[in-house]
Design a protein around this motif. Sequence first.
Motif, PDB file in Angstrom:
ATOM      1  N   GLY A   7      14.585 -31.531 -14.739  1.00  0.00           N
ATOM      2  CA  GLY A   7      13.955 -32.442 -13.367  1.00  0.00           C
ATOM      3  C   GLY A   7      13.562 -33.817 -13.913  1.00  0.00           C
ATOM      4  O   GLY A   7      13.701 -33.807 -15.088  1.00  0.00           O
ATOM      5  N   PRO A   8      13.084 -34.466 -13.136  1.00  0.00           N
ATOM      6  CA  PRO A   8      12.644 -35.899 -13.550  1.00  0.00           C
ATOM      7  C   PRO A   8      11.271 -35.911 -14.138  1.00  0.00           C
ATOM      8  O   PRO A   8      11.303 -36.666 -15.120  1.00  0.00           O
ATOM      9  CB  PRO A   8      12.306 -36.478 -12.143  1.00  0.00           C
ATOM     10  CG  PRO A   8      12.308 -35.592 -11.318  1.00  0.00           C
ATOM     11  CD  PRO A   8      12.765 -34.344 -11.468  1.00  0.00           C
ATOM     12  N   ARG A   9      10.375 -34.884 -14.131  1.00  0.00           N
ATOM     13  CA  ARG A   9       9.403 -34.863 -15.058  1.00  0.00           C
ATOM     14  C   ARG A   9       9.460 -33.851 -16.142  1.00  0.00           C
ATOM     15  O   ARG A   9       8.539 -33.870 -16.851  1.00  0.00           O
ATOM     16  CB  ARG A   9       8.297 -34.584 -14.030  1.00  0.00           C
ATOM     17  CG  ARG A   9       8.021 -35.621 -12.962  1.00  0.00           C
ATOM     18  CD  ARG A   9       6.944 -35.429 -11.775  1.00  0.00           C
ATOM     19  NE  ARG A   9       5.757 -34.700 -12.646  1.00  0.00           N
ATOM     20  CZ  ARG A   9       5.069 -33.993 -11.736  1.00  0.00           C
ATOM     21  NH1 ARG A   9       5.081 -33.944 -10.467  1.00  0.00           N
ATOM     22  NH2 ARG A   9       3.778 -33.619 -12.259  1.00  0.00           N
ATOM     23  N   ILE A  10       9.939 -32.771 -15.917  1.00  0.00           N
ATOM     24  CA  ILE A  10      10.066 -31.575 -16.718  1.00  0.00           C
ATOM     25  C   ILE A  10      11.455 -31.138 -17.077  1.00  0.00           C
ATOM     26  O   ILE A  10      12.384 -31.122 -16.546  1.00  0.00           O
ATOM     27  CB  ILE A  10       9.386 -30.418 -15.937  1.00  0.00           C
ATOM     28  CG1 ILE A  10       8.046 -30.684 -15.417  1.00  0.00           C
ATOM     29  CG2 ILE A  10       9.386 -29.223 -16.894  1.00  0.00           C
ATOM     30  CD1 ILE A  10       7.058 -30.802 -16.364  1.00  0.00           C
ATOM     31  N   ASP A  64       4.337 -29.931  -3.850  1.00  0.00           N
ATOM     32  CA  ASP A  64       5.688 -29.270  -3.491  1.00  0.00           C
ATOM     33  C   ASP A  64       5.938 -27.888  -3.946  1.00  0.00           C
ATOM     34  O   ASP A  64       6.111 -27.775  -5.098  1.00  0.00           O
ATOM     35  CB  ASP A  64       6.936 -30.269  -4.195  1.00  0.00           C
ATOM     36  CG  ASP A  64       8.182 -29.764  -3.524  1.00  0.00           C
ATOM     37  OD1 ASP A  64       8.284 -28.822  -2.846  1.00  0.00           O
ATOM     38  OD2 ASP A  64       9.362 -30.377  -4.039  1.00  0.00           O
ATOM     39  N   GLU A  65       5.606 -27.202  -2.945  1.00  0.00           N
ATOM     40  CA  GLU A  65       5.666 -25.727  -3.207  1.00  0.00           C
ATOM     41  C   GLU A  65       7.135 -25.310  -3.886  1.00  0.00           C
ATOM     42  O   GLU A  65       7.288 -24.364  -4.797  1.00  0.00           O
ATOM     43  CB  GLU A  65       5.550 -24.977  -2.107  1.00  0.00           C
ATOM     44  CG  GLU A  65       5.104 -23.242  -2.309  1.00  0.00           C
ATOM     45  CD  GLU A  65       4.863 -22.606  -1.069  1.00  0.00           C
ATOM     46  OE1 GLU A  65       4.671 -21.335  -1.326  1.00  0.00           O
ATOM     47  OE2 GLU A  65       4.533 -23.333  -0.022  1.00  0.00           O
ATOM     48  N   ARG A  66       8.114 -25.770  -3.399  1.00  0.00           N
ATOM     49  CA  ARG A  66       9.607 -25.529  -3.808  1.00  0.00           C
ATOM     50  C   ARG A  66       9.746 -25.741  -5.309  1.00  0.00           C
ATOM     51  O   ARG A  66      10.268 -24.879  -6.173  1.00  0.00           O
ATOM     52  CB  ARG A  66      10.705 -26.225  -3.113  1.00  0.00           C
ATOM     53  CG  ARG A  66      11.965 -25.754  -3.461  1.00  0.00           C
ATOM     54  CD  ARG A  66      13.073 -26.401  -2.194  1.00  0.00           C
ATOM     55  NE  ARG A  66      14.227 -26.028  -2.740  1.00  0.00           N
ATOM     56  CZ  ARG A  66      15.241 -26.860  -2.879  1.00  0.00           C
ATOM     57  NH1 ARG A  66      15.040 -28.160  -2.803  1.00  0.00           N
ATOM     58  NH2 ARG A  66      16.550 -26.893  -3.565  1.00  0.00           N
ATOM     59  N   SER A  67       9.454 -27.090  -5.664  1.00  0.00           N
ATOM     60  CA  SER A  67       9.725 -27.488  -6.985  1.00  0.00           C
ATOM     61  C   SER A  67       8.826 -26.751  -7.957  1.00  0.00           C
ATOM     62  O   SER A  67       8.899 -26.019  -9.336  1.00  0.00           O
ATOM     63  CB  SER A  67       9.567 -28.914  -7.447  1.00  0.00           C
ATOM     64  OG  SER A  67       8.444 -29.222  -7.084  1.00  0.00           O
ATOM     65  N   PHE A  68       7.493 -26.127  -7.486  1.00  0.00           N
ATOM     66  CA  PHE A  68       6.515 -25.506  -8.395  1.00  0.00           C
ATOM     67  C   PHE A  68       7.307 -24.226  -8.633  1.00  0.00           C
ATOM     68  O   PHE A  68       7.186 -23.763  -9.610  1.00  0.00           O
ATOM     69  CB  PHE A  68       5.120 -25.582  -7.734  1.00  0.00           C
ATOM     70  CG  PHE A  68       4.307 -24.545  -8.581  1.00  0.00           C
ATOM     71  CD1 PHE A  68       3.657 -25.080  -9.320  1.00  0.00           C
ATOM     72  CD2 PHE A  68       4.183 -23.159  -8.138  1.00  0.00           C
ATOM     73  CE1 PHE A  68       2.743 -24.441 -10.195  1.00  0.00           C
ATOM     74  CE2 PHE A  68       3.378 -22.473  -8.765  1.00  0.00           C
ATOM     75  CZ  PHE A  68       2.521 -23.094 -10.006  1.00  0.00           C
ATOM     76  N   GLY A  69       7.723 -23.611  -7.636  1.00  0.00           N
ATOM     77  CA  GLY A  69       8.348 -22.268  -7.611  1.00  0.00           C
ATOM     78  C   GLY A  69       9.392 -22.330  -8.577  1.00  0.00           C
ATOM     79  O   GLY A  69       9.730 -21.399  -9.676  1.00  0.00           O
ATOM     80  N   GLN A  70      10.275 -23.316  -8.715  1.00  0.00           N
ATOM     81  CA  GLN A  70      11.287 -23.555  -9.394  1.00  0.00           C
ATOM     82  C   GLN A  70      11.041 -23.575 -11.118  1.00  0.00           C
ATOM     83  O   GLN A  70      11.419 -22.824 -11.995  1.00  0.00           O
ATOM     84  CB  GLN A  70      12.353 -24.709  -9.286  1.00  0.00           C
ATOM     85  CG  GLN A  70      13.015 -24.442  -7.915  1.00  0.00           C
ATOM     86  CD  GLN A  70      13.762 -25.700  -7.503  1.00  0.00           C
ATOM     87  OE1 GLN A  70      13.487 -26.682  -7.849  1.00  0.00           O
ATOM     88  NE2 GLN A  70      14.780 -25.547  -6.623  1.00  0.00           N
ATOM     89  N   VAL A  71       9.906 -24.349 -11.442  1.00  0.00           N
ATOM     90  CA  VAL A  71       9.384 -24.572 -12.742  1.00  0.00           C
ATOM     91  C   VAL A  71       8.899 -23.507 -13.179  1.00  0.00           C
ATOM     92  O   VAL A  71       8.915 -22.758 -14.379  1.00  0.00           O
ATOM     93  CB  VAL A  71       8.460 -25.719 -12.682  1.00  0.00           C
ATOM     94  CG1 VAL A  71       7.613 -25.815 -14.182  1.00  0.00           C
ATOM     95  CG2 VAL A  71       9.090 -26.993 -12.456  1.00  0.00           C
TER      96      VAL A  71
END
Length: 85
Positions: A7-10, A64-71
């Motif tokens: 992703g853009p940050r991780i 953002d719950e969705r991106s948190f779940g992905q990470v």
Amino acid sequence: MTIFYRGPRIVITHRDFRILWPCPRVFIIRELFDVQVVLVVRARRFELWARHQGTMVCLFSTCDERSFGQVKRALVRAMEQTVDA
């Protein structure tokens, strides 16, 4: 190299958890322990914390719950692969 999340940050690979922004850091997956999910209710923020070399560090924080779940899932898969290796 297996990439579990980009992703853009991780970026999470089978070897490391790379924070690209705002303060670049690299954590070796094998050196992360006691991974914890924290929900900061007042700020509606999701945070992913882990123990690294004896210190608790925030690996990821977002509203953002969705991106948190992905990470979170990517880190779990990376840690599982490290254990199996």
